[in-house]
Design a protein around this motif. Structure first.
Motif, PDB file in Angstrom:
ATOM      1  N   ASP A   1      33.326  29.792 -27.219  1.00 26.74           N
ATOM      2  CA  ASP A   1      33.881  28.697 -26.425  1.00 26.74           C
ATOM      3  C   ASP A   1      32.788  27.724 -25.986  1.00 26.74           C
ATOM      4  OD1 ASP A   1      36.420  29.705 -26.686  1.00 26.74           O
ATOM      5  OD2 ASP A   1      36.484  30.627 -24.693  1.00 26.74           O
ATOM      6  N   ALA A   2      31.612  28.258 -25.635  1.00 23.12           N
ATOM      7  CA  ALA A   2      30.519  27.389 -25.206  1.00 23.12           C
ATOM      8  C   ALA A   2      30.047  26.497 -26.355  1.00 23.12           C
ATOM      9  CB  ALA A   2      29.359  28.225 -24.670  1.00 23.12           C
ATOM     10  N   LEU A   3      30.036  27.016 -27.568  1.00 19.02           N
ATOM     11  CA  LEU A   3      29.636  26.196 -28.713  1.00 19.02           C
ATOM     12  C   LEU A   3      30.623  25.061 -28.947  1.00 19.02           C
ATOM     13  CD1 LEU A   3      28.490  28.828 -31.359  1.00 19.02           C
ATOM     14  CD2 LEU A   3      27.057  27.173 -30.159  1.00 19.02           C
ATOM     15  N   ASP A   4      31.898  25.329 -28.757  1.00 18.87           N
ATOM     16  CA  ASP A   4      32.925  24.348 -29.068  1.00 18.87           C
ATOM     17  C   ASP A   4      33.173  23.341 -27.944  1.00 18.87           C
ATOM     18  OD1 ASP A   4      33.501  25.383 -31.611  1.00 18.87           O
ATOM     19  OD2 ASP A   4      34.884  26.858 -30.795  1.00 18.87           O
ATOM     20  N   ALA A   5      32.759  23.660 -26.718  1.00 21.46           N
ATOM     21  CA  ALA A   5      33.125  22.852 -25.561  1.00 21.46           C
ATOM     22  C   ALA A   5      32.661  21.403 -25.697  1.00 21.46           C
ATOM     23  CB  ALA A   5      32.533  23.469 -24.289  1.00 21.46           C
ATOM     24  N   ASP A   6      33.625  20.473 -25.750  1.00 21.74           N
ATOM     25  CA  ASP A   6      33.341  19.030 -25.790  1.00 21.74           C
ATOM     26  C   ASP A   6      32.379  18.655 -26.915  1.00 21.74           C
ATOM     27  OD1 ASP A   6      34.889  18.484 -23.448  1.00 21.74           O
ATOM     28  OD2 ASP A   6      33.243  19.282 -22.248  1.00 21.74           O
ATOM     29  N   ALA A   7      32.412  19.393 -28.008  1.00 26.02           N
ATOM     30  CA  ALA A   7      31.425  19.182 -29.069  1.00 26.02           C
ATOM     31  C   ALA A   7      32.012  18.396 -30.232  1.00 26.02           C
ATOM     32  CB  ALA A   7      30.873  20.522 -29.548  1.00 26.02           C
ATOM     33  N   ASP A   8      32.554  17.231 -29.958  1.00 28.67           N
ATOM     34  CA  ASP A   8      33.052  16.356 -31.021  1.00 28.67           C
ATOM     35  C   ASP A   8      31.887  15.572 -31.620  1.00 28.67           C
ATOM     36  OD1 ASP A   8      35.649  17.176 -30.502  1.00 28.67           O
ATOM     37  OD2 ASP A   8      35.955  15.612 -29.006  1.00 28.67           O
ATOM     38  N   GLY A   9      31.908  15.417 -32.924  1.00 29.57           N
ATOM     39  CA  GLY A   9      30.855  14.653 -33.577  1.00 29.57           C
ATOM     40  C   GLY A   9      29.575  15.453 -33.728  1.00 29.57           C
ATOM     41  N   PRO A  10      28.512  14.808 -34.226  1.00 30.89           N
ATOM     42  CA  PRO A  10      27.243  15.505 -34.466  1.00 30.89           C
ATOM     43  C   PRO A  10      26.552  15.878 -33.158  1.00 30.89           C
ATOM     44  CG  PRO A  10      26.999  13.162 -34.886  1.00 30.89           C
ATOM     45  CD  PRO A  10      28.464  13.395 -34.666  1.00 30.89           C
ATOM     46  N   VAL A  11      26.211  17.143 -33.016  1.00 31.46           N
ATOM     47  CA  VAL A  11      25.533  17.647 -31.828  1.00 31.46           C
ATOM     48  C   VAL A  11      24.155  18.158 -32.234  1.00 31.46           C
ATOM     49  CG1 VAL A  11      25.589  19.338 -29.960  1.00 31.46           C
ATOM     50  CG2 VAL A  11      27.725  18.284 -30.751  1.00 31.46           C
ATOM     51  N   THR A  12      23.140  17.815 -31.467  1.00 32.75           N
ATOM     52  CA  THR A  12      21.779  18.268 -31.727  1.00 32.75           C
ATOM     53  C   THR A  12      21.355  19.192 -30.596  1.00 32.75           C
ATOM     54  OG1 THR A  12      21.302  16.118 -32.729  1.00 32.75           O
ATOM     55  CG2 THR A  12      19.426  17.537 -32.249  1.00 32.75           C
ATOM     56  N   TYR A  13      20.736  20.324 -30.962  1.00 34.69           N
ATOM     57  CA  TYR A  13      20.326  21.329 -29.982  1.00 34.69           C
ATOM     58  C   TYR A  13      18.806  21.385 -29.889  1.00 34.69           C
ATOM     59  CZ  TYR A  13      25.140  22.928 -30.444  1.00 34.69           C
ATOM     60  OH  TYR A  13      26.512  22.991 -30.460  1.00 34.69           O
ATOM     61  N   TYR A  14      18.314  21.705 -28.683  1.00 33.79           N
ATOM     62  CA  TYR A  14      16.882  21.800 -28.441  1.00 33.79           C
ATOM     63  C   TYR A  14      16.602  23.018 -27.566  1.00 33.79           C
ATOM     64  CZ  TYR A  14      17.002  16.903 -29.903  1.00 33.79           C
ATOM     65  OH  TYR A  14      17.214  15.746 -30.602  1.00 33.79           O
ATOM     66  N   ALA A  15      15.413  23.603 -27.776  1.00 33.36           N
ATOM     67  CA  ALA A  15      14.939  24.685 -26.918  1.00 33.36           C
ATOM     68  C   ALA A  15      13.832  24.156 -26.025  1.00 33.36           C
ATOM     69  CB  ALA A  15      14.427  25.837 -27.766  1.00 33.36           C
ATOM     70  N   LYS A  16      13.852  24.524 -24.748  1.00 30.95           N
ATOM     71  CA  LYS A  16      12.794  24.159 -23.806  1.00 30.95           C
ATOM     72  C   LYS A  16      11.695  25.212 -23.893  1.00 30.95           C
ATOM     73  CE  LYS A  16      14.169  22.794 -19.724  1.00 30.95           C
ATOM     74  NZ  LYS A  16      14.910  22.787 -18.427  1.00 30.95           N
ATOM     75  N   ILE A  17      10.496  24.782 -24.239  1.00 30.66           N
ATOM     76  CA  ILE A  17       9.403  25.723 -24.472  1.00 30.66           C
ATOM     77  C   ILE A  17       8.219  25.412 -23.564  1.00 30.66           C
ATOM     78  CG2 ILE A  17      10.070  26.151 -26.870  1.00 30.66           C
ATOM     79  CD1 ILE A  17       7.841  24.219 -27.722  1.00 30.66           C
ATOM     80  N   SER A  18       7.451  26.462 -23.295  1.00 27.97           N
ATOM     81  CA  SER A  18       6.211  26.346 -22.535  1.00 27.97           C
ATOM     82  C   SER A  18       5.448  27.642 -22.743  1.00 27.97           C
ATOM     83  CB  SER A  18       6.507  26.103 -21.041  1.00 27.97           C
ATOM     84  OG  SER A  18       7.237  27.185 -20.502  1.00 27.97           O
ATOM     85  N   ASP A  19       4.310  27.805 -22.070  1.00 24.39           N
ATOM     86  CA  ASP A  19       3.530  29.029 -22.213  1.00 24.39           C
ATOM     87  C   ASP A  19       4.400  30.240 -21.868  1.00 24.39           C
ATOM     88  OD1 ASP A  19       1.360  27.551 -22.921  1.00 24.39           O
ATOM     89  OD2 ASP A  19       0.402  27.619 -20.934  1.00 24.39           O
ATOM     90  N   GLY A  20       4.446  31.179 -22.780  1.00 25.35           N
ATOM     91  CA  GLY A  20       5.251  32.376 -22.548  1.00 25.35           C
ATOM     92  C   GLY A  20       6.704  32.226 -22.925  1.00 25.35           C
ATOM     93  N   PHE A  21       7.107  31.041 -23.322  1.00 28.74           N
ATOM     94  CA  PHE A  21       8.502  30.792 -23.712  1.00 28.74           C
ATOM     95  C   PHE A  21       8.529  30.042 -25.040  1.00 28.74           C
ATOM     96  CE2 PHE A  21       8.621  31.272 -19.122  1.00 28.74           C
ATOM     97  CZ  PHE A  21       9.704  32.118 -18.940  1.00 28.74           C
ATOM     98  N   PRO A  22       8.335  30.766 -26.159  1.00 30.21           N
ATOM     99  CA  PRO A  22       8.334  30.104 -27.474  1.00 30.21           C
ATOM    100  C   PRO A  22       9.748  29.720 -27.896  1.00 30.21           C
ATOM    101  CG  PRO A  22       8.157  32.476 -27.747  1.00 30.21           C
ATOM    102  CD  PRO A  22       8.092  32.205 -26.260  1.00 30.21           C
ATOM    103  N   GLY A  23       9.831  29.088 -29.060  1.00 27.71           N
ATOM    104  CA  GLY A  23      11.124  28.589 -29.518  1.00 27.71           C
ATOM    105  C   GLY A  23      12.167  29.659 -29.716  1.00 27.71           C
TER     106      GLY A  23
END
Length: 271
Positions: A173-195
């Motif tokens: 459900d979270a993937l589909d929520a309001d996801a009309d059209g092309p959606v781009t995803y990103y991961a927030k990274i920093s020291d100790g938190f890789p992709g």
């Protein structure tokens, strides 16, 4: 693999709205991932069954217990139902799912040499429930999303989509929520938190009819909420960086977050 009754599987199939395309479009992203997971599992089972030429839509029980027949009342209900389904491939898969449940419940497909593989039909049953079936052409058409076949080997090597978890439907459900059209995803990274283990994930999606987009973060409230992250990052006000990730990787983060918070709010079929 836990077994369910064939009547339970028949009940799930009867509830599918095969001719209503609106849910198929609304759940296009999750249906695509579920179909890919079906193809992965089908590839593993095809190797066990010697059914490579029938992959990805075949009846597992036909190979593992060729003499098996469900109880007469189940067989009659199944045949009465599948006559109303439009394509031979769909009929074969629906028969396979019910026959598999019947054979499993009677202990007819568990020889000692059978490896422990994930349930062959649960992903495609979930996909049916989220918008009906598919049609077969040069690609697999999910009515809004086209899935390339790849090869049996490439599908067998693919990473699994989601683990058996009570949070499965929340993730879809979270993937589909309001996801009309092309959606781009990103991961927030920093020291100790890789992709592959980020601090959080973001998405950018189109809104309206113009080129306007909306930036959102998946929060501890287990939903997408507007974020100023990208604007602040562009202005140099945020030390946390970001990398683009796939929808598959976004789903894995959502699953881990949902499980970690113990937040499934409703029962769901596991994968």
């Amino acid at each position: 693999m836990s077994s369910v009754s064939p009547q339970t599987v028949l009940g799930r199939l009867r509830a599918v709205a095969w001719d209503d395309l609106e849910p198929a479009f609304a759940h296009g992203r999750s249906r695509a991932l579920l179909m890919r997971e079906h193809m992965r599992r089908a590839a593993l089972w095809a190797r066990v069954c010697g059914a490579e030429e029938r992959w990805p839509f075949f009846d597992v029980t036909e190979y593992l217990a060729p003499a098996f027949e469900p109880a007469p009342e189940v067989a009659a209900e199944l045949e009465e139902y599948v006559r109303r389904i439009g394509t031979p491939s769909l009929r074969r898969v629906c028969r396979g799912a019910v026959r598999w449940a019947a054979a499993r419940s009677e202990g007819r497909v568990e020889p000692p040499e059978l490896p422990e593989l994930p349930d062959p039909y649960e992903p495609i049953l979930l996909m049916f429930e989220r918008g009906g079936g598919y049609s077969i052409e040069e690609f697999i058409d999910l009515y809004g999303v086209m899935i390339p076949y790849g090869t049996l080997d490439s599908n067998a090597r693919a990473a699994p989509f989601l683990s058996p978890a009570h949070s499965t439907l929340d993730v879809l459900d979270a993937l589909d929520a309001d996801a009309d059209g092309p959606v781009t995803y990103y991961a927030k990274i920093s020291d100790g938190f890789p992709g592959d283990s980020p601090r959080g994930i973001l998405r950018r999606r189109p809104v309206g009819r113009d080129t306007e987009t909306l930036d959102e973060a998946f929060t501890r409230n287990l939903r997408w909420e507007p974020t100023e992250y990208f604007r602040r990052h562009a202005l140099g006000h945020n030390e946390v960086d970001h990398v683009r990730i796939t929808e598959f990787e976004a789903a894995a983060f959502i699953e881990a977050t949902t499980k970690g918070l113990g937040a499934s709010r409703r029962p769901a079929h596991g994968l």
